[in-house]
Design a protein around this motif. Structure first.
Motif, PDB file in Angstrom:
ATOM      1  N   GLU A   7      -7.193   1.833 -16.656  1.00  0.00           N
ATOM      2  CA  GLU A   7      -6.607   2.979 -15.959  1.00  0.00           C
ATOM      3  C   GLU A   7      -6.004   2.480 -14.648  1.00  0.00           C
ATOM      4  OE1 GLU A   7      -9.369   6.157 -15.512  1.00  0.00           O
ATOM      5  OE2 GLU A   7      -9.767   6.275 -17.660  1.00  0.00           O
ATOM      6  N   VAL A   8      -4.730   2.774 -14.436  1.00  0.00           N
ATOM      7  CA  VAL A   8      -4.013   2.309 -13.244  1.00  0.00           C
ATOM      8  C   VAL A   8      -3.617   3.520 -12.411  1.00  0.00           C
ATOM      9  CG1 VAL A   8      -2.003   1.023 -12.428  1.00  0.00           C
ATOM     10  CG2 VAL A   8      -3.140   0.327 -14.534  1.00  0.00           C
ATOM     11  N   GLU A   9      -4.100   3.568 -11.187  1.00  0.00           N
ATOM     12  CA  GLU A   9      -3.764   4.683 -10.302  1.00  0.00           C
ATOM     13  C   GLU A   9      -2.414   4.485  -9.631  1.00  0.00           C
ATOM     14  OE1 GLU A   9      -6.873   5.689  -7.576  1.00  0.00           O
ATOM     15  OE2 GLU A   9      -8.397   5.690  -9.146  1.00  0.00           O
ATOM     16  N   ASP A  10      -2.116   3.244  -9.235  1.00  0.00           N
ATOM     17  CA  ASP A  10      -0.870   2.936  -8.538  1.00  0.00           C
ATOM     18  C   ASP A  10       0.191   2.539  -9.563  1.00  0.00           C
ATOM     19  OD1 ASP A  10       1.151   2.193  -6.846  1.00  0.00           O
ATOM     20  OD2 ASP A  10       0.044   0.561  -5.877  1.00  0.00           O
ATOM     21  N   LYS A  11       1.065   3.466  -9.913  1.00  0.00           N
ATOM     22  CA  LYS A  11       2.061   3.221 -10.959  1.00  0.00           C
ATOM     23  C   LYS A  11       3.087   2.168 -10.574  1.00  0.00           C
ATOM     24  CE  LYS A  11       1.644   7.672 -13.183  1.00  0.00           C
ATOM     25  NZ  LYS A  11       2.313   8.825 -13.751  1.00  0.00           N
ATOM     26  N   SER A  12       3.180   1.826  -9.295  1.00  0.00           N
ATOM     27  CA  SER A  12       4.165   0.833  -8.871  1.00  0.00           C
ATOM     28  C   SER A  12       3.820  -0.570  -9.378  1.00  0.00           C
ATOM     29  CB  SER A  12       4.289   0.823  -7.340  1.00  0.00           C
ATOM     30  OG  SER A  12       3.081   0.377  -6.754  1.00  0.00           O
ATOM     31  N   LEU A  14       2.419  -1.114 -12.366  1.00  0.00           N
ATOM     32  CA  LEU A  14       2.309  -1.039 -13.817  1.00  0.00           C
ATOM     33  C   LEU A  14       3.230  -2.020 -14.535  1.00  0.00           C
ATOM     34  CD1 LEU A  14       0.695   0.449 -15.920  1.00  0.00           C
ATOM     35  CD2 LEU A  14       2.456   2.194 -15.984  1.00  0.00           C
ATOM     36  N   ALA A  15       4.465  -2.113 -14.118  1.00  0.00           N
ATOM     37  CA  ALA A  15       5.425  -2.998 -14.794  1.00  0.00           C
ATOM     38  C   ALA A  15       4.979  -4.455 -14.692  1.00  0.00           C
ATOM     39  CB  ALA A  15       6.810  -2.820 -14.199  1.00  0.00           C
ATOM     40  N   LEU A  17       1.950  -5.572 -14.136  1.00  0.00           N
ATOM     41  CA  LEU A  17       0.705  -5.737 -14.876  1.00  0.00           C
ATOM     42  C   LEU A  17       0.969  -5.887 -16.369  1.00  0.00           C
ATOM     43  CD1 LEU A  17      -2.373  -5.787 -14.831  1.00  0.00           C
ATOM     44  CD2 LEU A  17      -2.340  -3.299 -14.971  1.00  0.00           C
ATOM     45  N   LYS A  18       1.871  -5.069 -16.906  1.00  0.00           N
ATOM     46  CA  LYS A  18       2.236  -5.182 -18.321  1.00  0.00           C
ATOM     47  C   LYS A  18       2.828  -6.551 -18.622  1.00  0.00           C
ATOM     48  CE  LYS A  18       3.194  -0.357 -19.455  1.00  0.00           C
ATOM     49  NZ  LYS A  18       4.247   0.603 -19.843  1.00  0.00           N
ATOM     50  N   LYS A  31       2.060   0.987 -26.196  1.00  0.00           N
ATOM     51  CA  LYS A  31       2.464   2.198 -25.499  1.00  0.00           C
ATOM     52  C   LYS A  31       1.319   3.201 -25.551  1.00  0.00           C
ATOM     53  CE  LYS A  31       6.386   5.304 -25.284  1.00  0.00           C
ATOM     54  NZ  LYS A  31       7.656   5.669 -25.868  1.00  0.00           N
ATOM     55  N   ASN A  32       1.124   3.915 -24.463  1.00  0.00           N
ATOM     56  CA  ASN A  32       0.070   4.918 -24.402  1.00  0.00           C
ATOM     57  C   ASN A  32       0.418   6.077 -25.319  1.00  0.00           C
ATOM     58  OD1 ASN A  32      -2.090   6.460 -23.702  1.00  0.00           O
ATOM     59  ND2 ASN A  32      -1.280   7.097 -21.733  1.00  0.00           N
TER      60      ASN A  32
END
Length: 68
Positions: A7-12, A14-15, A17-18, A31-32
């Motif tokens: 679970e990632v709170e900071d969407k910035s 996300l890219a 991390l992926k 994909k979720n």
């Protein structure tokens, strides 16, 4: 295969991390997908939230329903 949910709170982040995770051997980033709730799950939520009605008979139920 083992599944790990992060679970990632900071969407910035996300890219990036992926990208990091997909570069690891044997790791797939999927994909979720949200699962549609079943009828029984929805009914149990209604019970927990108190969205239920009780009647003493079928006739009483129809009388109440048809009044509305």
């Amino acid at each position: 295969m083992t599944e790990l949910i992060i679970e990632v709170e900071d969407k910035s982040i996300l890219a990036s991390l992926k990208k990091i995770l997909s570069n690891l051997d044997g790791v797939k980033v999927r994909k979720n997908t949200t699962r549609k709730k079943t009828g029984i799950e929805l009914a149990l939520e209604d019970v927990e939230a108190g969205r239920v009605s009780e009647w003493n008979s079928v006739d009483e139920m129809f009388d109440t329903i048809l009044e509305k």
